[in-house]
Design a protein around this motif. Structure first.
Motif, PDB file in Angstrom:
ATOM      1  N   ASN A 108       0.835  -1.214   0.000  1.00 11.56           N
ATOM      2  CA  ASN A 108       0.000   0.000   0.000  1.00 11.56           C
ATOM      3  C   ASN A 108       0.869   1.263   0.000  1.00 11.56           C
ATOM      4  OD1 ASN A 108      -2.181  -1.681   0.120  1.00 11.56           O
ATOM      5  ND2 ASN A 108      -2.529  -1.392   2.322  1.00 11.56           N
ATOM      6  N   LEU A 109       1.865   1.232  -0.841  1.00  8.30           N
ATOM      7  CA  LEU A 109       2.875   2.297  -0.868  1.00  8.30           C
ATOM      8  C   LEU A 109       2.782   3.036  -2.201  1.00  8.30           C
ATOM      9  CD1 LEU A 109       5.545   3.776  -0.263  1.00  8.30           C
ATOM     10  CD2 LEU A 109       6.729   1.604  -0.482  1.00  8.30           C
ATOM     11  N   LEU A 110       2.577   4.343  -2.121  1.00 12.60           N
ATOM     12  CA  LEU A 110       2.457   5.150  -3.337  1.00 12.60           C
ATOM     13  C   LEU A 110       3.741   5.960  -3.542  1.00 12.60           C
ATOM     14  CD1 LEU A 110       0.423   6.111  -5.610  1.00 12.60           C
ATOM     15  CD2 LEU A 110       0.042   8.113  -4.144  1.00 12.60           C
ATOM     16  N   PHE A 111       4.400   5.741  -4.672  1.00  6.76           N
ATOM     17  CA  PHE A 111       5.531   6.576  -5.072  1.00  6.76           C
ATOM     18  C   PHE A 111       4.940   7.693  -5.926  1.00  6.76           C
ATOM     19  CE2 PHE A 111       7.304   2.301  -4.440  1.00  6.76           C
ATOM     20  CZ  PHE A 111       8.335   2.578  -3.549  1.00  6.76           C
ATOM     21  N   SER A 112       4.889   8.891  -5.354  1.00  2.91           N
ATOM     22  CA  SER A 112       4.013   9.921  -5.935  1.00  2.91           C
ATOM     23  C   SER A 112       4.725  10.988  -6.760  1.00  2.91           C
ATOM     24  CB  SER A 112       3.233  10.602  -4.799  1.00  2.91           C
ATOM     25  OG  SER A 112       4.128  11.237  -3.911  1.00  2.91           O
ATOM     26  N   GLU A 149      -9.715   6.865  -3.229  1.00  2.00           N
ATOM     27  CA  GLU A 149     -10.308   5.535  -3.455  1.00  2.00           C
ATOM     28  C   GLU A 149      -9.287   4.414  -3.261  1.00  2.00           C
ATOM     29  OE1 GLU A 149     -11.733   5.857  -7.436  1.00  2.00           O
ATOM     30  OE2 GLU A 149     -13.193   7.414  -6.895  1.00  2.00           O
ATOM     31  N   MET A 150      -8.020   4.781  -3.102  1.00  2.00           N
ATOM     32  CA  MET A 150      -6.973   3.762  -2.975  1.00  2.00           C
ATOM     33  C   MET A 150      -6.657   3.517  -1.500  1.00  2.00           C
ATOM     34  SD  MET A 150      -4.494   5.385  -5.899  1.00  2.00           S
ATOM     35  CE  MET A 150      -3.173   4.184  -5.790  1.00  2.00           C
ATOM     36  N   GLU A 151      -6.137   2.344  -1.232  1.00  2.00           N
ATOM     37  CA  GLU A 151      -5.688   2.052   0.136  1.00  2.00           C
ATOM     38  C   GLU A 151      -4.208   2.400   0.213  1.00  2.00           C
ATOM     39  OE1 GLU A 151      -5.893  -1.709   3.099  1.00  2.00           O
ATOM     40  OE2 GLU A 151      -7.189  -1.737   1.326  1.00  2.00           O
ATOM     41  N   ILE A 152      -3.889   3.447   0.952  1.00  2.00           N
ATOM     42  CA  ILE A 152      -2.496   3.920   0.977  1.00  2.00           C
ATOM     43  C   ILE A 152      -2.019   4.057   2.422  1.00  2.00           C
ATOM     44  CG2 ILE A 152      -0.968   5.850   0.408  1.00  2.00           C
ATOM     45  CD1 ILE A 152      -2.703   6.327  -2.062  1.00  2.00           C
ATOM     46  N   ASP A 153      -0.944   3.365   2.732  1.00  2.00           N
ATOM     47  CA  ASP A 153      -0.361   3.460   4.083  1.00  2.00           C
ATOM     48  C   ASP A 153       0.849   4.389   4.113  1.00  2.00           C
ATOM     49  OD1 ASP A 153      -2.218   1.672   5.057  1.00  2.00           O
ATOM     50  OD2 ASP A 153      -0.952  -0.079   4.639  1.00  2.00           O
ATOM     51  N   ILE A 154       1.545   4.479   2.981  1.00  2.00           N
ATOM     52  CA  ILE A 154       2.759   5.302   2.929  1.00  2.00           C
ATOM     53  C   ILE A 154       2.768   6.064   1.601  1.00  2.00           C
ATOM     54  CG2 ILE A 154       5.302   5.272   2.878  1.00  2.00           C
ATOM     55  CD1 ILE A 154       5.225   2.606   4.351  1.00  2.00           C
ATOM     56  N   ILE A 155       3.137   7.343   1.658  1.00  2.00           N
ATOM     57  CA  ILE A 155       3.360   8.102   0.420  1.00  2.00           C
ATOM     58  C   ILE A 155       4.830   8.502   0.379  1.00  2.00           C
ATOM     59  CG2 ILE A 155       2.883  10.231  -0.842  1.00  2.00           C
ATOM     60  CD1 ILE A 155       0.019  10.117   0.086  1.00  2.00           C
ATOM     61  N   ALA A 156       5.486   8.117  -0.701  1.00  2.00           N
ATOM     62  CA  ALA A 156       6.910   8.417  -0.871  1.00  2.00           C
ATOM     63  C   ALA A 156       7.071   9.354  -2.071  1.00  2.00           C
ATOM     64  CB  ALA A 156       7.695   7.122  -1.088  1.00  2.00           C
TER      65      ALA A 156
END
Ligand code: FEO
Length: 395
Positions: free
Chosen positions: A159-163, A212-219
């Motif tokens: 659940n990690l988004l590289f943004s 709408e996404m399940e995100i625990d960490i934003i990098a």
């Protein structure tokens, strides 16, 4: 310095740029910035997400060496701007097996900007997935975070988004995760104000999608990582919303004191009435700070004398920038002066082509402001207070 480890087999391998003073040769960076690049090692494939500004590529290679990385299978490019893509040619020299994974628009831009050979690319569609063995990357197009080609990567199992630039902050720090929220908030707002504010409606759409996404960490690609993403998501929702705060900004400059006298009268008058008012003297203003205030101020009153029949060049520069940043300002006006003639107010108005709020009657004095001029300044202030009340912006 040790390589920063996010979790097993996921590392930040980019570089801090403490000594960088300006971004885009425009916005001051009081706390420097950083270019985050991430190494993700799957059970079968290894991927590098973005590179660094070419001035810092030595640090990237040192970090990869420290981790003993011998092969990179995929090099994901989220964004063709050089602070993240500029070291792609060097990485491809060092790791010739790497395929550059990106969308077709970013591919074209990387060819234009960096002459990356066409046969190096693996083009992906939005929502397409790529397996690294025990990890799966999902690519999602997020155009107009400030360029048209940008995409982000979601690591499904974590659940990690590289943004990429989205949610980034101009802050060089050895802390991998956010430690001081207030500091990161301001650094992120500075970044948003300079490049993302003009694309507010796109940002709103992307925020809806992220919700709408399940995100625990934003990098992100600049600044520390968010282990508790709600903090930055809430800040972005506030900045990108249609709402403004009851603040009045007064960017101004004065030559012989006439404009200054009126501006000070205006600021004191508003202050006494309890209005949040912020003067910015333009010959010594941090434009980043002013841009941050433009994110949510309701009213901007530009103060300028007349020079060579037009606005003072400092006021021209600031007006041009404020117009380009497309803030959600509701009301604008001018306080100024002239010695013998000129079309200063019209020229300022002409420069505000993107402004779709209400323009309030300017107050312009001939020479030193008279008692009547100062009364007009008070009328302008009263008018602003009335408008803010009507808009429910006054406590
Ligand atoms: Fe951090 Fe748009 O580059």
């Amino acid at each position: 310095m040790a390589v920063k480890k996010l979790m097993d087999n996921i590392y930040e391998v980019g570089a801090e740029h403490h000594e960088r003073e300006l971004f885009d040769e425009l916005i001051p960076l009081p706390d420097g910035t950083s270019y985050n690049a991430f190494l993700v090692q799957g059970s079968e494939k290894t991927v590098l997400l973005d590179t660094v500004d070419p001035s810092k590529e030595e640090r990237l290679f040192k970090n990869l060496d420290r981790l003993g990385v011998e092969k990179i299978d995929y090099l994901v490019s989220h964004h063709a701007e050089q602070d993240h893509s500029g070291s792609i040619p060097s990485v491809l020299e060092e790791y010739p097996d790497a395929e550059v994974v990106t969308n077709s628009k970013c591919k074209d831009m990387l060819i234009d900007h960096l002459q990356v050979p066409e046969d190096k690319f693996k083009v992906v569609e939005s929502e397409e997935e790529l397996s690294l063995g025990d990890k799966t990357l999902k690519f999602i197009d997020m155009p107009w975070v400030h360029w048209p080609e940008t995409l982000v990567t979601y690591l499904k199992e974590k659940n990690l988004l590289f943004s990429c630039d989205f949610f980034g902050s101009h802050l060089a720090t050895s802390n991998l995760f956010v430690q001081d929220r207030r500091k990161v908030y301001l650094s992120a707002k500075r970044y948003y104000a300079e490049i993302m504010m003009p694309f507010r409606s796109s940002i709103q759409g992307h925020l809806d999608k992220i919700d709408e996404m399940e995100i625990d960490i934003i990098a992100p690609s600049h600044g520390p990582i968010y282990g508790d993403p709600d903090f930055i998501l809430d800040a972005y929702k506030d900045w990108a919303s249609d709402g403004t705060k009851g603040e009045v900004l007064v960017p101004y400059i004065s030559m012989h004191g006439s404009t200054e006298k009126m501006v000070k009268h205006f600021v004191d008058y508003l202050s006494e009435k309890g209005v949040d008012v912020s003067p910015y003297y333009l010959s010594s203003t941090d434009l980043g700070q002013l841009a941050m205030s433009l994110v949510d101020a309701s009213t901007v009153v530009i103060g300028t004398p007349t020079v060579l029949v037009g606005p003072h060049p400092e006021a021209v520069y600031t007006t041009y920038l404020a117009n380009a940043l497309r803030p959600k300002t509701r009301y604008a006006s001018i306080i100024g002066s002239y010695g013998w003639g000129g079309r200063m107010p019209d020229q300022i108005k002409d420069m505000l082509g993107n402004f779709d709020g209400e323009f309030l009657e300017p107050v312009i004095s001939k020479g030193h402001p008279s008692k009547e001029d100062l009364e007009k300044v008070e009328e302008l202030a009263d008018d602003i207070i009335k408008k803010h009340r009507k808009d429910d912006l006054v406590k």
